[in-house]
Design an enzyme around this catalytic site. Structure first.
Site, PDB file in Angstrom:
ATOM      1  N   GLU A   1       0.808  -1.195   0.265  1.00 32.63           N
ATOM      2  CA  GLU A   1       0.067   0.117  -0.064  1.00 32.63           C
ATOM      3  C   GLU A   1       0.702   0.994   0.078  1.00 32.63           C
ATOM      4  O   GLU A   1       2.197   0.948   0.565  1.00 32.63           O
ATOM      5  CB  GLU A   1      -0.715  -0.117   1.430  1.00 32.63           C
ATOM      6  CG  GLU A   1      -1.744  -1.330   1.429  1.00 32.63           C
ATOM      7  CD  GLU A   1      -2.458  -1.741   3.017  1.00 32.63           C
ATOM      8  OE1 GLU A   1      -2.695   0.218   2.906  1.00 32.63           O
ATOM      9  OE2 GLU A   1      -2.831  -2.410   3.293  1.00 32.63           O
TER      10      GLU A   1
ATOM     11  N   GLU B   1      -8.930   5.387   4.236  1.00 26.92           N
ATOM     12  CA  GLU B   1      -9.348   4.488   4.882  1.00 26.92           C
ATOM     13  C   GLU B   1      -9.004   5.268   6.772  1.00 26.92           C
ATOM     14  O   GLU B   1      -7.386   6.210   6.411  1.00 26.92           O
ATOM     15  CB  GLU B   1      -8.276   3.481   5.188  1.00 26.92           C
ATOM     16  CG  GLU B   1      -8.632   2.312   6.970  1.00 26.92           C
ATOM     17  CD  GLU B   1      -7.440   0.801   6.501  1.00 26.92           C
ATOM     18  OE1 GLU B   1      -7.969   0.253   5.936  1.00 26.92           O
ATOM     19  OE2 GLU B   1      -6.173   1.874   7.256  1.00 26.92           O
TER      20      GLU B   1
END
Length: 432
Positions: free
Chosen positions: A232, A342
């Site tokens: 990520e 997120e």
């Protein structure tokens, strides 16, 4: 006698205060573990740069970086450049409003070294434990709350593989809301992916509590959500990890859903950095503003098919790679690609607790669109055709659509534009 009474009156409050403070003060064992962790993370530097915002950047010899302390990398051969590049059609970066890293104002690291943000003792003590410093909390399912319904997903599906508009990755093992985190993203699955890229505009979202964080990022994932392997990258505001609320460039990896492996940046062994100009975890500037200029970072992650190493490019420059030795499933390909944001908070998914007001993206709703919301433009994936392209199937996904939203705009434009964000419970009675 009066003197004894007076002395005793002083001792008792001090003992009580000591008892209270004693519960919060780290033990000798904790300090010992902190010392051991600091020794692992903070390598001897050839040059030290004190930044104007408080960070210390150490220029560490490339072959002495933390990555090579990983048990699986003892015999690893450093790869300075990818041996393979997918065919790309990227526009010229000079046409974008790009970012810079704040530490550049204070100095630079010489060739043959990499810049590493020095980890301070207090940062380790502020974490849950030295062992888990820099790691996300594992995914925890709350069986009492359900995530977005299939009917909602159907409304936001564009040529998605499953006719009912659901995701095998997200809903295959559980249709329950995960505790502690909430995502709003564009997801694609159904192929074997060896790369993904996009241009993310940079914001500085509000963070309600110091133990919460907010990201905008790209994930490449294999395995179930609870035990996933992932690489990520993007930007993040994380007061616990960095000690402030600045927007910083970050990376992350895990090989088991963050149960025991992986971390942000270089706070554990694993990621091999090759670039002497990029400091992982360093603030990036400037940030975008509502109705004003939009500033972007270009993220590109792809697998070198000859080595199984996952390379990371920031603004078209190689930063380094996650070695294939770290993974099992990702040594072949990713099965899911996610683009979006997120938010982490201990209040998410807990009954009877007010939801966090920590923002995602700009804090604006996804449908505020350009200059109002966070976006990822020029979304691309790479499969084994070895050529970048827009995903054939995509789906908007939101863990909590009343708190954080996702919107893939497809009308009247040459290609879709993906927007996401939200301000949690702030002035929002529907987010609970």
């Amino acid at each position: 006698m009066k003197m004894k009474v007076y002395a005793l009156s002083l001792v008792i409050p001090l003992l009580l205060l000591g008892a209270v403070l004693g519960e919060k003060l780290p033990s000798k064992q904790t300090h010992s573990k902190v010392d051991e962790k600091l020794k692992l993370l903070n390598k001897v530097s050839l040059k030290t740069i004190q930044t104007e915002y408080g960070d210390v950047i150490d220029c560490v010899e490339i072959y002495k970086q933390t990555a090579f302390d990983h048990p699986s990398l003892k015999n690893h051969t450093l790869q300075m450049k990818p041996s393979f590049y997918p065919a790309t059609k990227s526009k010229n970066w000079s046409s974008l409003r790009g970012m810079s890293q704040s530490w550049w104002k204070s100095g630079s690291c010489p060739m043959g070294t990499i810049p590493i943000r020095r980890i301070l003792r207090q940062e380790l003590l502020n974490g849950t434990s030295p062992e888990n410093y820099g790691r996300k909390n594992p995914y925890i399912v709350n069986p009492n709350r359900t995530t977005v319904t299939q009917e909602t997903n159907k409304t936001h599906t564009f040529n998605f593989l499953d006719k009912n508009g659901t995701s095998n990755f997200l809903n295959g093992t559980s249709n329950n809301l995960y505790v502690n985190r909430s995502t709003a993203m564009l997801i694609t699955e159904g192929y074997s992916y060896i790369g993904a890229k996009g241009e993310i505009n940079v914001w500085n979202p509000y963070i309600e509590k110091t133990n919460e964080y907010s990201t905008a990022q790209i994930w490449l994932v294999s395995g179930s959500r609870e035990g996933m392997e992932s690489v990520e990258a993007g930007w993040m505001v994380n007061p616990t990890l960095y000690g402030d609320t600045k927007t910083r460039f970050f990376i992350y990896w895990t090989a088991d859903g963050s149960q025991t492996t992986g971390c942000f940046d270089l706070t554990c062994t694993g990621f091999v950095q090759t670039n002497h100009e990029v400091a992982l975890g360093s603030p990036i500037e400037p940030v975008s503003s509502e109705f004003g200029p939009q500033y972007e970072i270009a993220i590109f992650i792809f697998m070198d098919v000859n080595t199984s190493n996952w390379w990371l490019l920031l603004n078209h420059k190689e930063v380094g790679y996650w070695p294939g030795e770290l993974f099992v499933l990702l040594r072949g390909s990713a099965k899911v690609v996610q683009f979006g944001g997120e938010v982490y908070s201990e209040t998410i998914g807990k009954e009877g607790v007010k939801h966090t007001s920590t923002a995602m993206g700009s804090g604006g709703d996804a449908r505020d669109m350009y200059t109002g919301a966070a976006y990822i433009h020029h979304v691309r994936i790479i499969d084994y055709s070895l050529t970048e392209k827009y995903p054939e199937w995509v789906m908007e996904y939101m863990d909590e659509p009343y708190c954080y939203s996702a919107y893939n705009y497809v009308q009247y434009i040459k290609e879709p534009e993906f927007y996401f964000g939200g301000h949690g419970s702030h002035w929002n009675p529907y987010c609970q």
